[in-house]
Design a protein around this motif. Sequence first.
Motif, PDB file in Angstrom:
ATOM      1  N   LEU A  53       0.821  -1.211   0.000  1.00 12.07           N
ATOM      2  CA  LEU A  53       0.000   0.000   0.000  1.00 12.07           C
ATOM      3  C   LEU A  53       0.856   1.263   0.000  1.00 12.07           C
ATOM      4  O   LEU A  53       0.587   2.205  -0.727  1.00 12.07           O
ATOM      5  CB  LEU A  53      -0.923   0.014   1.227  1.00 12.07           C
ATOM      6  N   THR A  59      -3.388  -0.927  -4.919  1.00 10.18           N
ATOM      7  CA  THR A  59      -4.728  -0.665  -4.405  1.00 10.18           C
ATOM      8  C   THR A  59      -5.067  -1.701  -3.324  1.00 10.18           C
ATOM      9  O   THR A  59      -4.435  -2.761  -3.250  1.00 10.18           O
ATOM     10  CB  THR A  59      -5.779  -0.762  -5.524  1.00 10.18           C
ATOM     11  N   PRO A  60      -6.080  -1.427  -2.493  1.00 11.80           N
ATOM     12  CA  PRO A  60      -6.489  -2.433  -1.512  1.00 11.80           C
ATOM     13  C   PRO A  60      -6.861  -3.786  -2.140  1.00 11.80           C
ATOM     14  O   PRO A  60      -6.408  -4.820  -1.641  1.00 11.80           O
ATOM     15  CB  PRO A  60      -7.669  -1.776  -0.794  1.00 11.80           C
ATOM     16  N   PHE A  93      -2.822   5.693   5.675  1.00 13.55           N
ATOM     17  CA  PHE A  93      -3.411   4.605   4.896  1.00 13.55           C
ATOM     18  C   PHE A  93      -4.543   3.908   5.651  1.00 13.55           C
ATOM     19  O   PHE A  93      -4.834   2.751   5.393  1.00 13.55           O
ATOM     20  CB  PHE A  93      -2.333   3.580   4.520  1.00 13.55           C
ATOM     21  N   GLN A  96      -7.465   2.472   3.472  1.00 13.51           N
ATOM     22  CA  GLN A  96      -6.998   1.394   2.605  1.00 13.51           C
ATOM     23  C   GLN A  96      -6.736   0.125   3.410  1.00 13.51           C
ATOM     24  O   GLN A  96      -7.100  -0.983   2.992  1.00 13.51           O
ATOM     25  CB  GLN A  96      -5.705   1.796   1.861  1.00 13.51           C
TER      26      GLN A  96
END
Length: 132
Positions: A53, A59-60, A93, A96
Motif C-alpha cells: 500500500l 490498491t487495496p 493509509f 486502505q
Amino acid sequence: QTLGVRWRAPLILAVAGDETQHVLWRLEHGELPPPLLANEAVSFSLLIGTNNLALGRHTPPETHAGILEVARKLISRTRGRLLVNAVLPRGGFTSQIAGVNAMLLQSVAELRHQFPGRVAFVNCGAFFSDNR
C-alpha cells in the motif's frame, strides 16, 4: 488463551521492505526446504501488505489479492498451520488498510473452510492505534 500458546515458534520469512510479490517469488524459488514442507508441526505467521500500500502504491484489492496468494501458497504447499495477520495501522493509509483487512477476514474464513484446523486470522491493529 494467548497466541503464543496456540501458535508456538512460527517460521518468520520476513525481509524489511518486502511486498507480497517478493515473498511469492521466494516461495516459488525454493524458500521452503522439502523437510519443512512436510512437517505438520510448522506454524507460519503471515504479516505482509503494508508495503504494497505505502511503497508499491498498490490498491487495496491488489494488496488483498497478493496477501491471499501468499496464504494459499503456504497452506497448499505445506502441511503446517497458517496464522494470517491483519495489515497493521500505518499513517496515511487508514481507510486502505481497513479495506484490505475486511477482505482478508472474509477470505481467511473461506481458507478455514478449505483447510480445517490449519488457518486462523488475527487483527492486532488496535494495539498499535491511538484510538484504543
